[in-house]
Scaffold this motif. Structure first.
Motif, short mmCIF file in Angstrom:
data_model
loop_
_atom_site.label_atom_id
_atom_site.label_comp_id
_atom_site.label_asym_id
_atom_site.label_seq_id
_atom_site.Cartn_x
_atom_site.Cartn_y
_atom_site.Cartn_z
N PHE A 11 5.12 -2.22 3.19
CA PHE A 11 4.04 -3.00 2.59
C PHE A 11 3.80 -4.29 3.37
O PHE A 11 2.67 -4.73 3.53
CB PHE A 11 4.35 -3.34 1.13
N SER A 28 -6.29 -4.00 0.35
CA SER A 28 -5.35 -5.06 0.72
C SER A 28 -4.83 -5.79 -0.51
O SER A 28 -3.68 -6.23 -0.53
CB SER A 28 -6.01 -6.04 1.68
N THR A 31 -2.10 -3.56 -1.78
CA THR A 31 -0.94 -3.67 -0.90
C THR A 31 -0.20 -4.98 -1.13
O THR A 31 1.03 -5.00 -1.19
CB THR A 31 -1.39 -3.59 0.58
#
Length: 62
Positions: A11, A28, A31
């Motif tokens: 990650f 994003s 993540t």
């Protein structure tokens, strides 16, 4: 423990490259949230760890 460390590294790398490329969308954000949960090991980390372990256990069965 090894899976968690590997996922933190994964990650972290994905987040780094997303931020570097300037792609700051929903992917994003997901993540970054996953990276934060694994890194901080908050109370929400246990269900996320269980989900990640279930996915990792299911991959060889595909």
């Amino acid at each position: 423990m090894a899976v968690t460390v590997s996922l933190v590294v994964l990650f972290g790398l994905v987040l780094f490259f997303l931020l570097r490329a300037g792609n700051l969308g929903y992917g994003s954000a997901f993540t970054a949230a996953g990276f934060g949960f694994f890194l901080a090991s908050t109370g929400a980390a246990a269900p996320i760890n269980q989900l990640a372990n279930a996915v990792l256990d299911a991959i060889p069965n595909l």
